[in-house]
Design an enzyme around this catalytic site. Structure first.
Site, PDB file in Angstrom:
ATOM      1  N   THR A 151       0.817  -1.224   0.000  1.00 13.76           N
ATOM      2  CA  THR A 151       0.000   0.000   0.000  1.00 13.76           C
ATOM      3  C   THR A 151       0.843   1.263   0.000  1.00 13.76           C
ATOM      4  O   THR A 151       1.871   1.324   0.668  1.00 13.76           O
ATOM      5  CB  THR A 151      -0.849   0.044   1.279  1.00 13.76           C
ATOM      6  OG1 THR A 151      -1.193  -1.275   1.636  1.00 13.76           O
ATOM      7  CG2 THR A 151      -2.075   0.864   1.089  1.00 13.76           C
ATOM      8  N   GLY A 190       3.073  -2.907   8.656  1.00 16.98           N
ATOM      9  CA  GLY A 190       3.329  -3.126  10.080  1.00 16.98           C
ATOM     10  C   GLY A 190       4.802  -3.358  10.346  1.00 16.98           C
ATOM     11  O   GLY A 190       5.474  -4.070   9.591  1.00 16.98           O
ATOM     12  N   GLU A 433      -7.330  -5.571   3.802  1.00 17.42           N
ATOM     13  CA  GLU A 433      -7.455  -6.736   2.914  1.00 17.42           C
ATOM     14  C   GLU A 433      -8.680  -6.648   1.992  1.00 17.42           C
ATOM     15  O   GLU A 433      -9.394  -7.622   1.795  1.00 17.42           O
ATOM     16  CB  GLU A 433      -7.512  -8.031   3.742  1.00 17.42           C
ATOM     17  CG  GLU A 433      -6.236  -8.359   4.484  1.00 17.42           C
ATOM     18  CD  GLU A 433      -5.038  -8.583   3.557  1.00 17.42           C
ATOM     19  OE1 GLU A 433      -5.243  -8.954   2.389  1.00 17.42           O
ATOM     20  OE2 GLU A 433      -3.904  -8.354   4.013  1.00 17.42           O
TER      21      GLU A 433
END
Lengths: 665, 665
Positions: A151, A190, A433
């Protein structure tokens, strides 16, 4: 603080339970041995003193929370290695792993999450054998810490729009990674902020000016000894969020960063030394992983809800308020039918999606086997199922988590209830997702296609087979079978009506794309309706299947919940049913009565049902939801942990308040 | 970071607006002079450098946030005094105050909030003239800082259950305040934790062993010089919450704390030296204040929504994603009809409740005048209206705030968007000042009573007058008048059906209380339906009234929104309408088409409509919603403020990660 071991209200509730709680726990765990294994690991993890917090996270600064999470991540890794849990914290390799609870030591997530769930699996799935040999072991031993960067600031769900480039330089046999704009910065991965030193970067491959689509590259971003960002690497964390504040989500930009040619993962596509691109990638293979991830989300959604409803129902059993009858003491708030209405559907919905996720997992495993021998027949339906069930489970469960929080009144607003945090991580499932609206539109696309092919005689896949049945029964039927049938009619009605609108809009002169856009609100409704019919069908058939092996007492309770789920949904979707089936006002009146009777029937088993989810106090992390039910004592104990309460007078009194009081500011 | 002043996407949007934005702003402000006054105060407040944050709150510890909020509260008080704003930060004395924005300098509330909104007003309202003389001036000058302590750990909405006692000791002419149990501790009052030195305590008065109900007492809890808690006073803060973390909500317990007799507020009830209790309190008077507070909540709910929808619509105009058509660039996401479906109803709903709150305020002011001459006729209806509108405005607006957040995808999850915080303060409105379900049940009680009296010929109050109309039109009518009429039929249908259920349950042998409880899910549905009919009616009639004075261009846009609101609600409540009116499938098809056309019609005015709310960037506090539309630049700038980003390597690398990597943990 008290001599009693359990609040008498809960003792009384547990004594009225009509079924064997352990039997239901075993069923939810997919087997008694799974319950035993789960508990053994929990016993280990929750006894490690380094994994406990002195001060609850919510009192710490953003930075302190991160440091705390790193400490716990490292010690969790250690204890899991010792315990023989090899696969890491978050990686789910079987449906029995769905019930893993120990990561709840992080109220807000671990910065190592992506190492286990994405970095290692992507190396295994997309690296060639030499690359797997090189990287897999290092990652597994935590010699390198990685994440997965896809992303960007400017693009999420729409992968083709990603801007990060990897340009091949055949002179040096390197790729040059570059971020051509601010919006091309990676954003969200993350652990990326300050934790990982490697990552897999998805970038647009370019060779000699020609684009070759998105490819995965392993990029070292920090020095392994000093952890300093490497030259040309712009990396940091993205800031505070509604939840997952300890995950250390990061941003990443490249200023012409060079990596060796062999750092492109080359299992499916290759770039040769002299810049020739070859590819054997079957794009269908990528869908398999997406399906798997979305199945786990269906289960996560159900799990978050099961925790919230455990907290809310236990609290409702110990909280007394107001009067039902003038001369009686204040009743447990669980005796209010409005409270039962808010909460019991939470138990049923959690069951519905848990059992659906197990079923869908089995379908996925079956598909994997077929895929390995080149059979992709099941994929379109499986993909639509995973999309749609991800959407309705995440949105239903999030809504009900929030209902649980609000059913606890003001105390549900306290972080120490853990209900706000559960809402935070739950609502994220609606976005990550595959954003829910986008997923529903994809589902609609598949349904309209099947509908049109069907109208030309092509057979429907199993979960759409009822599309072929045109007969509408002349009378409403309130049996489970009758209600299921009615919801299938709704699904047909909404799909058919959307297709008509599409045709009308096209006829009126709109392009196919504009017609699709203009009818899209109806189309997402049709997609949702199909998903509802699937869940109703699977939940019922799974419980029928389990019903053959469990005790009669448990079977009876499980069916009470199925019935509650069916009748609740019927009343909630009454409009669609009135429109597309023979449901009448008289039926509605009798269904309302049935619903009110069902709440009364389930009431004595409410505590038993939530006890059966078998969450230790350390997992629930809640002042309101502990097994012993001493909610007020725990609220006070947690409040006293606030650093503000460590001193009777805060410095700001002397600095600001007193000067203000004395008119000397 | 950029040379352009405004994102070209927003420039383009503003150029397509069909109406005068300032004209709508003036209408929302209840007059052009109100707009000017509001802006003048904003200019002052937002130019004070002490009111700005160096580091955003979300990165600070709980304690640092509090200290920061105290600093800002003190300086805000100062600038407001200088500016001539006398009434304090939160006190709303007129409907034009509804649009006050400067308290948004606290993302999460001020610890002085209750001083202005409850402590001072309660002294004024419940003290006798001598007491007002004594306490009012001290409070107004901030010589003392107070709060209002009612809610306890064990009791919220049910006031009669409060346990704190005030026992009169005639020997010393004192009251002895005592907390007989843990659950009797006061819990929640704003500022109580470490900020206030006085508070008004609601306690059960007892004289010579006999109870005299809840009375208000002024209690000093901290020393004015040292701020140390006084002997016998147990005080502290309650810990972290979903929102309002800087409000310093506290707990308070008493161990036989003595206060002088004259510290009971004695305007309505008195205790004489020798312990004689007298009371002239008309319990109806207490309802007036509750009504006022709930009217302001209707407005707050609409305000929070108007901010969220401003942020989401501006972001949707600058965010480009995916493809509508293959050969065209990625469109603004605001061009997706599903996005319009999520957001435009937010503008309309915000208008609906804002204009309803102005109307309800006027009714309240009228009632106050009548009350002063002893006329309480209007009270029952006004009380039911305030209860019910508080409920549906808070729940509708909170739901839509969250829809706005989710419509921004992942970036809406960032705290720097301010959308999570807006959700936090918005959802609290569903719980405070009367929990929503309890409020709906109270409304239902009033409706059932009116219904039964009506069946015996008693006339209905204005907002229930349609209860008397029994005729159902033979054909569905899609005009605004027709839809309003249909929703009134739904209200009748649901109320009548609930009453039938009550009767059935009583006939089957249940007591009146048990029957009420068992039918309560239906009863809250009936209450909600009445509230919907009221809002539809008032929103429409208010816009018709304004429509006579505003320009034709503005009038047209305002009616587009009314129509959208009507059609949207019709489709949402389709089930009820199919059940209780002549709505048919054909009508539904045509209403869907109408809805899709309305979205298209409103699209060019979307940015103009949210600009008209006239929120400065300092008020919105949002990376996604700024007037200039540079969302990505602001996301990055805010991220860089994270203290984690101030150093390239966090200490936890050396302490934990590196030892783990080297296998030396």
């Amino acid at each position: 603080m008290t001599l009693k071991k359990v609040n008498p209200d809960l003792e009384k509730e547990r004594s009225t339970c009509t079924f064997n709680i352990e039997e239901l726990t075993n069923l939810l765990d997919t087997g008694a041995h799974c319950t035993a294994e789960r508990r053994a690991v929990e016993d280990k993890v929750f006894s490690v003193k380094e994994l406990k917090d002195e001060i609850p996270d919510e009192f710490l600064s953003h930075k302190e929370r991160y440091e705390n999470a790193i400490r716990k991540s490292v010690f969790l890794h250690k204890v899991l290695q010792e315990t023989g849990v090899k696969r890491g914290v978050y990686n789910r390799s079987d449906k029995s792993d769905f019930r893993t609870t120990y990561y709840s030591i992080f109220k807000d997530g671990s910065p190592f999450m992506l190492q286990y769930s994405m970095f290692v699996p992507t190396i295994l799935g997309q690296g060639d054998s030499e690359q797997v040999e090189l990287w897999y072991k290092r990652a597994l031993n935590m010699e390198i810490i990685g994440t997965y960067a896809q992303t960007e600031l400017g693009h999420g769900t729409f992968i083709r729009g990603l801007e990060t480039e990897a340009v091949y330089d055949e002179k040096t046999e390197e790729f040059i990674l570059n971020s051509p704009s601010l919006s091309s910065y990676k954003w969200w991965p993350g652990g990326l902020g300050h934790t990982t030193n490697y990552c897999i970067v998805m970038a647009q491959l370019k060779i000699k000016g020609k684009p070759y689509g998105m490819q995965p590259f392993i990029v070292q971003i920090r020095d392994e000894e000093t952890h300093m960002p490497l030259p040309g690497v712009k990396v940091g964390e993205i800031g505070a969020k509604l939840a997952f504040n300890t995950v250390n989500n990061g941003f990443l930009g490249f200023e012409h960063v060079r990596i060796p040619r062999r750092h492109m993962l080359m299992r499916f596509s290759q770039v040769s030394k002299d810049g020739k691109f070859t590819s054997s990638a079957n794009p269908k293979l990528a869908y398999g992983t997406m399906v798997m991830v979305r199945v786990t989300i269906v289960n996560s959604a159900a799990t978050y809800l099961s925790r919230a409803v455990t907290i809310a129902i236990r609290y409702s059993a110990v909280r007394h308020q107001s009067k039902l009858k003038q001369n009686e003491p204040e009743p447990q708030i669980l005796d209010y039918v409005t409270q039962q209405h808010k909460l019991f559907i939470g138990i049923a919905t959690s069951h519905a999606y848990m059992f659906c996720s197990y079923w869908l997992w089995d379908v996925y495993v079956m598909y994997q086997k077929e895929q390995n021998v080149g059979n992709f027949d099941r994929l379109p339906e499986l993909h639509a199922l995973a999309c749609c069930l991800k959407v309705i489970s995440s949105s239903d469960c999030t809504g009900l988590v929030e209902k649980c929080r609000m059913s606890c009144g003001g105390h549900g607003f306290m972080m120490s209830s853990n209900l706000p945090q559960l809402y935070g991580i739950s609502t994220a499932t609606c976005t990550y997702e595959g954003e829910n609206t986008v997923m529903l539109l994809q589902t609609a696309r598949a349904l309209v296609k099947a509908w049109e092919l069907g109208s030309r005689g092509r057979p429907f896949s199993p979960t759409m087979s009822y599309f072929a049945e045109k007969n509408v029964p002349s009378k409403w039927d309130s049996s489970l079978e009758g209600i299921l049938n009615a919801f299938q009619k709704v699904s047909i009605g909404k799909l058919s009506s959307s297709v008509s609108s599409l045709q009308e809009y096209t006829k009126s002169g709109l392009s196919a794309e504009d017609a699709w856009n203009k009818a899209s609100v109806q189309l997402i409704g049709a997609a949702e309706a199909w998903g509802r019919a699937v869940v109703l069908s699977i939940y019922k058939s799974e419980i029928e299947r389990y019903g053959q092996t469990v005790s009669p007492a448990l079977k009876s309770v499980l069916f009470d919940l199925v019935e509650l789920y069916y009748v609740h949904l019927t009343l909630e979707k009454m409009g669609d049913l009135l429109l597309y089936t023979q449901l009448s006002e008289k039926d509605v009146v009798s269904l309302r009565k049935k619903y009110e009777d069902l709440l009364e029937k389930i009431r004595p088993n409410a505590i038993g049902l939530v006890d059966a989810f078998d969450y230790r106090d350390e997992v629930l992390n809640s002042t309101l939801g502990s097994y012993d039910g001493f909610a007020y004592e725990r609220l006070m104990t947690e409040a006293m942990k606030s650093p503000l309460n460590a001193e009777p007078v805060n410095q700001s009194f002397h600095k600001y308040i007193k000067p203000l009081m004395k008119g000397k500011l």
